[in-house]
Design a protein around this motif. Structure first.
Motif, PDB file in Angstrom:
ATOM      1  N   GLU A  33       2.405 -23.820  26.402  1.00  0.00           N
ATOM      2  CA  GLU A  33       1.134 -24.226  25.595  1.00  0.00           C
ATOM      3  C   GLU A  33       1.069 -23.151  24.316  1.00  0.00           C
ATOM      4  O   GLU A  33       0.238 -23.730  23.457  1.00  0.00           O
ATOM      5  CB  GLU A  33      -0.106 -23.850  26.640  1.00  0.00           C
ATOM      6  CG  GLU A  33      -0.453 -22.345  26.772  1.00  0.00           C
ATOM      7  CD  GLU A  33       0.492 -21.652  27.974  1.00  0.00           C
ATOM      8  OE1 GLU A  33       1.523 -22.247  28.242  1.00  0.00           O
ATOM      9  OE2 GLU A  33      -0.096 -20.506  28.301  1.00  0.00           O
ATOM     10  N   PRO A  37       1.485 -26.494  20.019  1.00  0.00           N
ATOM     11  CA  PRO A  37       0.479 -27.337  19.527  1.00  0.00           C
ATOM     12  C   PRO A  37       0.599 -27.776  18.024  1.00  0.00           C
ATOM     13  O   PRO A  37       0.450 -28.746  17.827  1.00  0.00           O
ATOM     14  CB  PRO A  37      -0.784 -26.428  19.609  1.00  0.00           C
ATOM     15  CG  PRO A  37      -0.365 -25.473  20.534  1.00  0.00           C
ATOM     16  CD  PRO A  37       0.955 -25.122  20.325  1.00  0.00           C
ATOM     17  N   ASP A  41       1.192 -31.539  16.510  1.00  0.00           N
ATOM     18  CA  ASP A  41       0.326 -31.892  15.410  1.00  0.00           C
ATOM     19  C   ASP A  41       1.178 -32.401  14.215  1.00  0.00           C
ATOM     20  O   ASP A  41       0.999 -33.475  13.758  1.00  0.00           O
ATOM     21  CB  ASP A  41      -0.430 -30.631  14.770  1.00  0.00           C
ATOM     22  CG  ASP A  41      -1.380 -30.396  15.737  1.00  0.00           C
ATOM     23  OD1 ASP A  41      -2.033 -31.270  16.606  1.00  0.00           O
ATOM     24  OD2 ASP A  41      -2.291 -29.333  15.566  1.00  0.00           O
ATOM     25  N   GLN A  81      -6.192 -24.167  24.568  1.00  0.00           N
ATOM     26  CA  GLN A  81      -4.847 -24.210  24.383  1.00  0.00           C
ATOM     27  C   GLN A  81      -4.077 -25.022  25.664  1.00  0.00           C
ATOM     28  O   GLN A  81      -3.030 -26.081  25.439  1.00  0.00           O
ATOM     29  CB  GLN A  81      -4.198 -22.809  24.311  1.00  0.00           C
ATOM     30  CG  GLN A  81      -3.167 -22.855  23.412  1.00  0.00           C
ATOM     31  CD  GLN A  81      -2.747 -21.403  22.886  1.00  0.00           C
ATOM     32  OE1 GLN A  81      -2.769 -20.671  23.555  1.00  0.00           O
ATOM     33  NE2 GLN A  81      -2.321 -21.467  21.777  1.00  0.00           N
ATOM     34  N   THR A  84      -5.002 -28.742  25.326  1.00  0.00           N
ATOM     35  CA  THR A  84      -4.196 -29.300  24.256  1.00  0.00           C
ATOM     36  C   THR A  84      -2.842 -29.468  24.635  1.00  0.00           C
ATOM     37  O   THR A  84      -2.352 -30.825  24.534  1.00  0.00           O
ATOM     38  CB  THR A  84      -4.145 -28.360  23.084  1.00  0.00           C
ATOM     39  OG1 THR A  84      -5.504 -28.059  22.628  1.00  0.00           O
ATOM     40  CG2 THR A  84      -3.336 -29.041  21.753  1.00  0.00           C
ATOM     41  N   LEU A  85      -2.348 -28.702  25.577  1.00  0.00           N
ATOM     42  CA  LEU A  85      -0.739 -29.111  25.912  1.00  0.00           C
ATOM     43  C   LEU A  85      -0.937 -30.376  26.783  1.00  0.00           C
ATOM     44  O   LEU A  85       0.039 -31.282  26.801  1.00  0.00           O
ATOM     45  CB  LEU A  85      -0.246 -28.155  26.898  1.00  0.00           C
ATOM     46  CG  LEU A  85       1.048 -28.296  27.226  1.00  0.00           C
ATOM     47  CD1 LEU A  85       2.182 -28.496  26.272  1.00  0.00           C
ATOM     48  CD2 LEU A  85       1.718 -26.993  28.240  1.00  0.00           C
ATOM     49  N   ASN A  88      -1.203 -33.547  24.891  1.00  0.00           N
ATOM     50  CA  ASN A  88      -0.099 -33.734  23.874  1.00  0.00           C
ATOM     51  C   ASN A  88       0.916 -34.385  25.017  1.00  0.00           C
ATOM     52  O   ASN A  88       1.612 -35.292  24.536  1.00  0.00           O
ATOM     53  CB  ASN A  88       0.315 -32.370  23.315  1.00  0.00           C
ATOM     54  CG  ASN A  88      -0.423 -32.075  22.069  1.00  0.00           C
ATOM     55  OD1 ASN A  88      -0.937 -32.861  21.637  1.00  0.00           O
ATOM     56  ND2 ASN A  88      -0.507 -30.786  21.896  1.00  0.00           N
TER      57      ASN A  88
ATOM     58  N   HIS B  27      -5.571 -21.085  15.979  1.00  0.00           N
ATOM     59  CA  HIS B  27      -4.835 -22.330  15.360  1.00  0.00           C
ATOM     60  C   HIS B  27      -4.936 -22.223  13.892  1.00  0.00           C
ATOM     61  O   HIS B  27      -4.181 -22.784  13.238  1.00  0.00           O
ATOM     62  CB  HIS B  27      -5.033 -23.524  16.018  1.00  0.00           C
ATOM     63  CG  HIS B  27      -4.584 -23.779  17.491  1.00  0.00           C
ATOM     64  ND1 HIS B  27      -4.262 -24.917  17.834  1.00  0.00           N
ATOM     65  CD2 HIS B  27      -4.387 -22.833  18.365  1.00  0.00           C
ATOM     66  CE1 HIS B  27      -3.793 -24.774  19.155  1.00  0.00           C
ATOM     67  NE2 HIS B  27      -3.812 -23.631  19.459  1.00  0.00           N
TER      68      HIS B  27
END
Lengths: 470, 160
Positions: A33, A37, A41, A81, A84-85, A88, B27
């Motif tokens: 993770e 990211p 992206d 995070q 997000t993983l 994705n 981020h």
């Protein structure tokens, strides 16, 4: 022409080469993770897909809490995070072992455990301890996020061919229960230095390496990066083939592959290495780090060094040692066994596998941890945790006063709730004693699981050779 | 490329001190930059100016593969790190993402450069000019592939 194991794996993966560069094919890509990211992206921005979803596997390990998994995650940035993983992996079609998966764990523990790691393959991951997988005779190394994106998109990576570095560990350890794989690798790094392997790939050879179990070989290869090498290899043998047999992700033609590996995956007898270093196993004592890099290590029977004695006339080294001692709050001349501890951490991709837990449990069994110490044990994966519980190890640790946690990177790297407070001193089975690594102002002593376990009981380091470990 | 020097006279500056673990969850690159070098220099983000160079000893960037380390330095304004040697993953990350130039310097150069010196780096001539001390130093040319990736502006712009 005679070739080393590294050269054989390298040659069989070159897609294209010239002008001092090679494009290398990647057989397995492991994703977690923290370093992925921005890579996803990038793919999205450039409308690219993941080239080989079937060769890409993801898990969550770095910032997962190791407390009760039925509770919500309090740290919102960590939760984000992980989310997000998840998103994705779903969007790009990658298999993910998430926080609730029975296969979840530290990426370098689950790769071998699930049979994703195979001899003779190339493996990359956005984590420097990817070198761990070299224990299986795989060329495995850590990469940054730009390279993660490149491998996701192309399944290939640009490389300049590294040099080869033979690390021979000859003979037998005097007391293999007390002098562990961790002590072997710390002794190697202590002698070659943290940049000793820069630009090279280690191949660990010799009797003392052959006699190690697979899990012990993983401990050795894991810390190759601490000696400056991006990867370390051990030639696969019957132990390797038996370890992987029957695991979930091994190919269907496994037995045929074993025949091929047995025949091909070894350094030819007249092959030449660019560099070589030899260590005699019978000279190795239990190691404890005293400073702020993994080469700053001493025998447990030794003392905290005087900077000028450590530096051997090198003013830069003397300055570094002085700074390290200042950070570590240690006085030169102090006996290592007089260093008192606040915390004990058994875990990390270096030492969180079943054998590590079994060895530590032998010492802990029937004892109580020192009242001054808070001790944690963090199995490397959910499978390790389950197997340990089946053996009753959780009871042994809990009865002694240990916290028995869920799997993850935990207190190795200070980015999840398991951290040291400023001024806390910890005996840790992890891989890095850098300033602030386990938490700002925290002081780390790198040791084996056996040493950590003994220290948790006594409250200070002990010469584990004097304990009855059989 | 012109800038002034922030010098750390130490070897083995690892990625955990360049960008400590707790910040790996961030981020936003400009946010990351606020924590650059925090592990050994809490005032770094106050003193660093756009275009500055870091000068350091051996094995700069050892440890973790976190690309956040060169990113944090880059977004702080650091254009190049001049070190006696680099750990390979840091070096590679710096080049791949075109975040900053990792330049290997000789021992004499390292000793001669002081905190605050004004430098001008000309990679095409493999030369650093120390404007403050009115002297020049030779630098090792980049290996061919790395030179090409740098010239292209990073891995994704590089066409073999």
């Amino acid at each position: 022409m005679a070739k080393t194991l590294f050269e054989k794996i390298w040659d069989s993966h070159v897609v294209e080469e010239g002008n001092g560069r090679s494009l290398l094919y990647v057989d397995r890509h492991l994703v977690h993770e923290v370093t992925s990211p921005q890579a996803f992206d990038g793919l999205r921005m450039n409308k690219r897909n993941v080239r080989r979803t079937d060769l890409t596997f993801a898990t969550m390990d770095h910032n997962v809490p190791t407390s009760n998994r039925s509770l919500p995650i309090l740290d919102q940035t960590s939760a984000m995070q992980m989310k997000t993983l998840e998103r994705n992996c779903k969007e790009f079609g990658i298999e993910l072992f998430d926080i609730n998966s029975p296969n979840q764990g530290i990426v370098h523990v689950i790769g071998p455990e699930l049979g994703i790691t195979l001899p003779g393959t190339t493996i990359v991951c956005g984590d420097s301890h990817t070198s761990t997988h070299g224990a299986f005779g795989a060329l495995a190394f850590g990469i940054g996020t730009s390279d993660v994106e490149h491998v996701l998109a192309t399944q290939c990576i640009w490389m300049e061919k590294p040099k080869t570095f033979e690390i021979r560990v000859e003979g037998k350890r005097k007391n293999p229960c007390a002098i562990t794989a961790k002590d072997i690798i710390l002794s190697i790094i202590r002698q070659i230095g943290t940049a000793g392997g820069t630009g090279t790939i280690f191949e660990y050879r010799g009797e003392a390496i052959s006699e190690l179990s697979m899990e012990q070989r993983m401990t050795i290869c894991n810390m190759s990066i601490e000696g400056g090498a991006r990867a370390g290899l051990v030639a696969p043998d019957e132990k390797t083939f038996n370890y992987l047999k029957g695991r979930r992700y091994i190919p269907k033609n496994y037995d045929k592959l074993v025949e091929y590996w047995r025949e091909n995956l070894k350094t030819d007898s007249n092959a030449r290495f660019d560099k070589s270093f030899t260590l005699h196993a019978d000279t190795i004592a239990p190691q404890v780090s005293w400073g702020t890099n993994p080469a700053m290590t001493v025998d447990v029977t030794g003392t905290v060094p005087f900077p000028e004695e450590y530096a051997k006339g090198n003013p830069e080294e003397e300055k570094a040692a002085t700074k390290a001692l200042q950070y570590m709050g240690l006085k030169p001349g102090t006996l290592i066994t007089d260093i008192e501890l606040d915390r004990v951490f058994i875990g990390s991709c270096t030492n969180s596998r079943l054998e590590d837990l079994i060895e530590a449990a032998k010492i802990v069994k029937g004892n109580k941890i020192s009242p001054k110490v808070r001790a944690m044990i963090v199995p490397g994966s959910q499978h390790v945790k389950k197997q340990a519980e089946e053996l009753g190890l959780d009871r042994i640790f809990k009865d002694a006063g240990y916290e028995w946690r869920e799997s993850g990177c935990s207190m190795c790297l200070g980015m999840n709730p398991d951290i040291l407070s400023a001024g806390e001193r910890c005996a840790s089975t992890s891989n890095r004693n850098f300033e602030g690594r386990q938490g700002s102002g925290g002081m780390t002593h790198l040791v084996s699981p056996v040493m950590a376990a003994a220290a948790s009981i006594q409250g200070h380091f002990v010469d584990v050779r004097e304990l009855d470990l059989n | 490329m012109k800038g002034s020097v922030i010098k750390y006279e130490r070897d083995n500056i690892d990625t955990d001190v360049i960008l400590p673990g707790p910040y790996l969850k961030i981020h936003d690159y400009n946010e990351l930059a606020k924590h650059a070098m925090e592990g050994i220099d809490k005032d770094f983000h106050k003193k660093v100016k756009p275009g500055d160079f870091i000068v350091a000893g051996k094995n700069f960037g050892c440890g973790s593969s976190r690309e956040h380390a060169p990113i944090a330095l880059s977004y702080s304004g650091v254009k190049a790190v001049l070190a006696l040697s680099f750990a390979r993953i840091f070096y590679r990350n710096a080049v791949d993402g075109a975040f900053l130039l990792p330049i290997e310097i000789e021992e004499d150069t390292y000793k001669d450069i002081s905190e605050g010196d004004q430098l001008e780096i000309e990679t095409s001539k493999n030369e650093i000019r120390n404007i403050t001390k009115n002297t020049t130093y030779k630098i090792k040319p980049f290996p061919e592939l790395i030179g090409k990736i740098i010239a292209a502006g990073g891995l994704f712009n590089y066409k073999p």
